[in-house]
Design a protein around this motif. Structure first.
Motif, PDB file in Angstrom:
ATOM      1  N   ARG A 210       0.746  -1.101   0.063  1.00  0.00           N
ATOM      2  CA  ARG A 210      -0.061   0.111   0.252  1.00  0.00           C
ATOM      3  C   ARG A 210       1.115   1.315  -0.022  1.00  0.00           C
ATOM      4  NH1 ARG A 210      -2.234  -0.402   6.297  1.00  0.00           N
ATOM      5  NH2 ARG A 210      -0.176  -1.077   7.256  1.00  0.00           N
ATOM      6  N   HIS A 211       0.375   2.474   0.030  1.00  0.00           N
ATOM      7  CA  HIS A 211       1.147   3.554   0.189  1.00  0.00           C
ATOM      8  C   HIS A 211       2.069   3.501   1.312  1.00  0.00           C
ATOM      9  CE1 HIS A 211       2.444   7.980  -0.190  1.00  0.00           C
ATOM     10  NE2 HIS A 211       1.685   7.800  -1.500  1.00  0.00           N
ATOM     11  N   TRP A 217       7.862   3.163   5.281  1.00  0.00           N
ATOM     12  CA  TRP A 217       8.877   3.755   4.116  1.00  0.00           C
ATOM     13  C   TRP A 217      10.116   2.548   4.271  1.00  0.00           C
ATOM     14  CZ3 TRP A 217       8.544   6.895   0.150  1.00  0.00           C
ATOM     15  CH2 TRP A 217       7.390   7.729   0.066  1.00  0.00           C
ATOM     16  N   THR A 218      10.035   1.361   5.132  1.00  0.00           N
ATOM     17  CA  THR A 218      11.046   0.537   4.825  1.00  0.00           C
ATOM     18  C   THR A 218      10.513  -1.064   4.414  1.00  0.00           C
ATOM     19  OG1 THR A 218      10.740   0.284   7.390  1.00  0.00           O
ATOM     20  CG2 THR A 218      12.414   1.787   6.542  1.00  0.00           C
ATOM     21  N   SER A 219       9.227  -0.778   4.100  1.00  0.00           N
ATOM     22  CA  SER A 219       8.621  -2.116   3.850  1.00  0.00           C
ATOM     23  C   SER A 219       8.828  -2.131   2.291  1.00  0.00           C
ATOM     24  CB  SER A 219       7.009  -2.021   4.017  1.00  0.00           C
ATOM     25  OG  SER A 219       6.402  -3.012   3.355  1.00  0.00           O
ATOM     26  N   ILE A 220       9.290  -3.232   1.892  1.00  0.00           N
ATOM     27  CA  ILE A 220       9.481  -3.617   0.351  1.00  0.00           C
ATOM     28  C   ILE A 220       8.330  -3.597  -0.534  1.00  0.00           C
ATOM     29  CG2 ILE A 220      10.498  -5.280  -1.281  1.00  0.00           C
ATOM     30  CD1 ILE A 220      12.451  -5.932   0.636  1.00  0.00           C
ATOM     31  N   PRO A 221       7.192  -4.439  -0.017  1.00  0.00           N
ATOM     32  CA  PRO A 221       5.922  -4.257  -0.666  1.00  0.00           C
ATOM     33  C   PRO A 221       5.340  -2.961  -0.863  1.00  0.00           C
ATOM     34  CG  PRO A 221       6.225  -6.304   0.761  1.00  0.00           C
ATOM     35  CD  PRO A 221       7.347  -5.211   1.232  1.00  0.00           C
ATOM     36  N   ASP A 222       5.427  -2.044   0.347  1.00  0.00           N
ATOM     37  CA  ASP A 222       4.953  -0.753   0.055  1.00  0.00           C
ATOM     38  C   ASP A 222       5.517   0.137  -0.819  1.00  0.00           C
ATOM     39  OD1 ASP A 222       3.040  -1.619   1.771  1.00  0.00           O
ATOM     40  OD2 ASP A 222       4.037  -0.857   3.669  1.00  0.00           O
ATOM     41  N   LEU A 223       6.940   0.066  -0.783  1.00  0.00           N
ATOM     42  CA  LEU A 223       7.617   0.739  -1.729  1.00  0.00           C
ATOM     43  C   LEU A 223       7.454   0.291  -3.299  1.00  0.00           C
ATOM     44  CD1 LEU A 223      11.055   0.863   0.064  1.00  0.00           C
ATOM     45  CD2 LEU A 223       9.442   2.837  -0.068  1.00  0.00           C
ATOM     46  N   LEU A 224       7.391  -0.951  -3.465  1.00  0.00           N
ATOM     47  CA  LEU A 224       6.948  -1.516  -4.668  1.00  0.00           C
ATOM     48  C   LEU A 224       5.732  -1.059  -5.248  1.00  0.00           C
ATOM     49  CD1 LEU A 224       8.477  -4.953  -4.630  1.00  0.00           C
ATOM     50  CD2 LEU A 224       9.578  -3.327  -6.076  1.00  0.00           C
ATOM     51  N   GLY A 226       4.082   1.845  -4.363  1.00  0.00           N
ATOM     52  CA  GLY A 226       4.353   3.249  -4.607  1.00  0.00           C
ATOM     53  C   GLY A 226       4.891   3.364  -5.980  1.00  0.00           C
ATOM     54  N   PHE A 227       6.141   2.436  -6.413  1.00  0.00           N
ATOM     55  CA  PHE A 227       6.586   2.869  -7.787  1.00  0.00           C
ATOM     56  C   PHE A 227       5.816   2.008  -9.213  1.00  0.00           C
ATOM     57  CE2 PHE A 227      11.064   2.666  -5.832  1.00  0.00           C
ATOM     58  CZ  PHE A 227      11.027   4.007  -5.894  1.00  0.00           C
ATOM     59  N   ALA A 228       5.093   0.966  -8.413  1.00  0.00           N
ATOM     60  CA  ALA A 228       4.324   0.464  -9.569  1.00  0.00           C
ATOM     61  C   ALA A 228       2.804   1.358  -9.727  1.00  0.00           C
ATOM     62  CB  ALA A 228       3.507  -1.004  -9.130  1.00  0.00           C
ATOM     63  N   HIS A 229       2.452   1.948  -8.867  1.00  0.00           N
ATOM     64  CA  HIS A 229       1.146   2.907  -9.098  1.00  0.00           C
ATOM     65  C   HIS A 229       1.611   4.456  -9.327  1.00  0.00           C
ATOM     66  CE1 HIS A 229      -0.582  -0.720  -7.263  1.00  0.00           C
ATOM     67  NE2 HIS A 229      -1.779  -0.554  -7.805  1.00  0.00           N
ATOM     68  N   GLU A 230       2.889   4.745  -9.464  1.00  0.00           N
ATOM     69  CA  GLU A 230       3.327   5.784  -9.734  1.00  0.00           C
ATOM     70  C   GLU A 230       2.916   6.979  -8.522  1.00  0.00           C
ATOM     71  OE1 GLU A 230       2.429   7.227 -13.601  1.00  0.00           O
ATOM     72  OE2 GLU A 230       3.285   5.680 -14.644  1.00  0.00           O
ATOM     73  N   GLN A 231       2.959   6.287  -7.362  1.00  0.00           N
ATOM     74  CA  GLN A 231       2.511   7.334  -6.196  1.00  0.00           C
ATOM     75  C   GLN A 231       3.710   7.818  -5.499  1.00  0.00           C
ATOM     76  OE1 GLN A 231      -0.632   8.262  -5.262  1.00  0.00           O
ATOM     77  NE2 GLN A 231      -0.845   7.245  -7.385  1.00  0.00           N
ATOM     78  N   ILE A 232       4.986   7.421  -6.013  1.00  0.00           N
ATOM     79  CA  ILE A 232       6.210   7.809  -5.177  1.00  0.00           C
ATOM     80  C   ILE A 232       7.429   7.732  -6.329  1.00  0.00           C
ATOM     81  CG2 ILE A 232       5.735   6.900  -3.072  1.00  0.00           C
ATOM     82  CD1 ILE A 232       7.776   4.869  -3.338  1.00  0.00           C
ATOM     83  N   THR A 233       8.207   8.426  -6.202  1.00  0.00           N
ATOM     84  CA  THR A 233       9.339   8.508  -7.257  1.00  0.00           C
ATOM     85  C   THR A 233      10.789   8.195  -6.466  1.00  0.00           C
ATOM     86  OG1 THR A 233      10.172  10.896  -6.600  1.00  0.00           O
ATOM     87  CG2 THR A 233       8.277  10.275  -8.437  1.00  0.00           C
ATOM     88  N   PRO A 234      11.819   7.748  -7.232  1.00  0.00           N
ATOM     89  CA  PRO A 234      13.293   7.498  -6.484  1.00  0.00           C
ATOM     90  C   PRO A 234      13.665   8.981  -5.736  1.00  0.00           C
ATOM     91  CG  PRO A 234      13.144   6.720  -8.728  1.00  0.00           C
ATOM     92  CD  PRO A 234      11.848   7.631  -8.810  1.00  0.00           C
TER      93      PRO A 234
END
Length: 644
Positions: A210-211, A217-224, A226-234
């Motif tokens: 999820r977001h 911000w240290t959860s791998i599924p959550d970071l993925l 965010g990238f997959a749904h373009e909700q976060i950036t590098p």
């Protein structure tokens, strides 16, 4: 709202060159000369050199030459040649370079020295010195051809004269060995399977997240997620993710660099790259597809990486591709048929002991299908890239993401893939060797027919660039040796010389002849002298190899020493010595080539027979000749030789 980006020095220079391109400087005018290439602006500004007049003259010809010929790649070569020459003249002449011009005959010595100095900066086999010198000569000749642009006669003669430099000795790369090629194909298929598995697991993890603001911000599924749904950036990884030293172990593993060491200062960048690699293919993944397509099609790297989705047409049993060869500017449509697959694919075991199905190994259609599937998400985010399926996602050092075409311009990139997959290659790690390996296989399958192996270029190109490999040289040597042995055996079967009865003293009885292979009647006739042909006896004068069956031999005794029907007895020794004297006389009146052609085999066989006799036998035979007891009867035609 993001702040507008401040223009840098490169942007200002680009704007200046575009303004100069929009308002080109007339020949002889002041200002930079600009040439526009597909992705680059090249400029020669005479004001950058002391020899500004010389730079201006060459640059004017360069701009017009590029516009007239529409060259692109070679435009950079001419640009480099002008820059190198002008820098050399500035250094050699110092302040006096201000007067340097193509109308000055004193420039001849500097131009010659510049050409001769070019090889110092390149490898012995490099062609660049010859190419750069030739580029300047072309511009000088072009200027000399213009009626209103004078050139010193000495410079014009030099430009039109013979080159001072050689074109360089090009070292052809050898193909991969069969074991190396098999290892490459196996590793490529394993890499494709590993890439597919990594992306499937990455998107599966993203669906579980999820977001990061709601999760962590240290959860791998959550970071993925965010990238997959373009909700976060590098950039968010750089700004929001906690300090690397506080990361959980699984996150620190992703933040580890290529060396295997966790460096906190680099961990965020490595984390962003690893997370994107779990969702999109990166540049190393695409080496495997290039290898498999080159193996399946036999075409060059630039061709198999240069077709887009519109250039693919799947057939009921294969695929048709539209391939473009940049160097030849040749577009062709090629159909690649599927091979018949075995009922049960043979599994292979990877280095970790896992079984992976590597079939089909050489089917272009299957490779293209998997490439289309694995790059679909990247191509959706890069709609501007339509000319190639080789696209990847890259996280740059400034934490920006680029979805763009794959450009494997560096040899080290392929070397990195080899190291990552554990494939050991001897020699130059260059992808061009893969195409040579496929060409060698095609030549072997076609049994050496160049017309079949050289199906996508000329036979001359194949002989020059592909027939120099170790495998083809060995096979060629074997073929030549086999052919030579075949004709040698055939020649020996046709003319294996007479049968010599030696090791006996006195007269030969009938039993000795029968034991040597003659029938009782043949042995009796020889003993009676009925089959004496002059220098030998004949087993059957009516079955000679030089006449029709049933006809009496017409070439005896001149060809008896080359005939398998001939039998030489000790009693023939005096006539053999007389025949030797006859051949020695012919050697003095015929050229060596004519004698070898007419009497070479007889001479060799005669010497072999005489060398097998003892000195006592030879002395006795000479006494018979001196006593007039031996006469050599030859046809009248044997006394006249025509040297044709």
């Amino acid at each position: 709202m993001p702040k507008p980006r401040r223009k840098g020095r490169n942007d200002a220079e680009r704007d200046r060159l575009r303004a100069a391109l929009a308002n080109p400087v007339p020949p002889g005018g002041i200002g930079p000369r600009v040439v526009e290439l597909p992705r680059q602006l090249l400029a020669v500004d005479p004001s950058d050199f002391r020899c500004s007049r010389l730079a201006m003259q060459l640059a004017d010809e360069w701009v017009e030459y590029v516009a007239a010929t529409a060259i692109t790649t070679h435009a950079k070569t001419y640009h480099m040649a002008i820059t190198r020459l002008c820098k050399y003249v500035d250094k050699e002449l110092g302040p006096a370079a201000e007067t340097a011009s193509l109308t000055d005959p004193n420039l001849l010595d500097r131009l010659v020295k510049w050409e001769l100095s070019l090889p110092e900066s390149y490898a012995p086999s490099s062609t660049y010195p010859w190419v750069l010198a030739g580029a300047v000569r072309v511009l000088i000749i072009r200027r000399d051809d213009h009626p209103d642009r004078p050139v010193a006669p000495d410079l014009a003669r030099l430009a039109r004269g013979p080159a001072l430099l050689g074109s360089g000795e090009k070292t052809e790369r050898d193909e991969f060995t069969r074991q190396e090629k098999q290892a490459l194909v196996r590793a490529a298929w394993q890499s494709v399977h590993a890439t597919r598995k990594r992306l499937e697991e990455g998107w599966a993890l993203a669906e579980q997240g999820r977001h990061p603001d709601q999760g962590g911000w240290t959860s791998i599924p959550d970071l993925l997620w965010g990238f997959a749904h373009e909700q976060i950036t590098p950039e968010d990884i750089h700004r929001v993710v906690p300090a690397p030293r506080t990361w959980p172990p699984e996150l620190q593993t992703l933040g580890t660099g290529p060396s295997g060491v966790f460096v906190p200062q680099m961990a965020r960048r490595q984390l962003a790259r690893k997370l994107f690699a779990m969702l999109y293919p990166h540049h190393l993944d695409l080496h495997a597809f290039r290898i498999l397509l080159m193996d399946a099609t036999g075409h060059a790297s630039e061709e198999v990486t240069g077709f887009g989705e519109a250039d693919v047409e799947f057939l009921p049993k294969g695929v048709r591709l539209t391939l473009l060869k940049n160097r030849a500017e040749h577009r062709r449509h090629r159909a690649f048929r599927d091979q018949s697959a075995p009922e049960e694919p043979a599994p292979d075991e990877d280095t970790d002991g896992h079984l992976t199905v590597n079939w089909p190994r050489r089917e272009a259609s299957e490779v293209v299908r998997q490439l289309l599937d694995l790059t679909a998400r990247v191509r959706a985010k890069a709609p501007h890239v339509t000319h190639t399926l080789f696209v990847s996602a890259t996280v740059r050092n400034n934490f920006t993401v680029v979805f763009d075409e794959w450009r494997p311009v560096s040899k080290s990139s392929f070397k990195s893939w080899l190291d990552a997959t554990g494939v050991e290659i001897k020699g130059d790690p260059h992808i061009g060797r893969m195409r040579k390996s496929v060409k060698v296989e095609k030549a072997i399958v076609s049994e050496g027919r160049i017309s079949a192996a050289a199906d996508d270029h000329t036979e001359e190109t194949f002989a020059t660039h592909y027939a120099q490999g170790t495998t083809l040289r060995i096979l060629s040597g074997r073929t030549i040796a086999t052919a030579q042995q075949h004709w040698l055996d055939k020649a020996l079967a046709r003319v294996d010389g007479p049968t010599v009865i030696s090791g006996t003293t006195g007269e030969v009885d009938q039993a000795v002849l029968e034991d040597s292979g003659l029938s009782a009647l043949e042995a009796e006739d020889i003993i009676a002298g009925q089959l004496d042909m002059g220098v030998s006896h004949c087993k059957n004068p009516y079955q000679g190899p030089y006449s029709r069956p049933g006809e009496l031999c017409a070439v005896a005794p001149l060809r008896c020493l080359e005939c398998r029907n001939a039998w030489i007895l000790p009693s023939n020794l005096p006539q053999l010595l007389l025949f030797k004297a006859h051949l020695e006389r012919l050697r003095t009146v015929l050229t060596p080539q004519a004698f070898e052609r007419l009497w070479g085999q007889s001479w060799v066989n005669l010497r072999a027979v005489l060398e097998d006799r003892t000195p006592e036998e030879l002395d006795q035979a000479r006494k018979h000749i001196e006593a007039g007891q031996a006469v050599l009867d030859l046809p009248l035609a044997a006394n006249t030789e025509f040297d044709a």
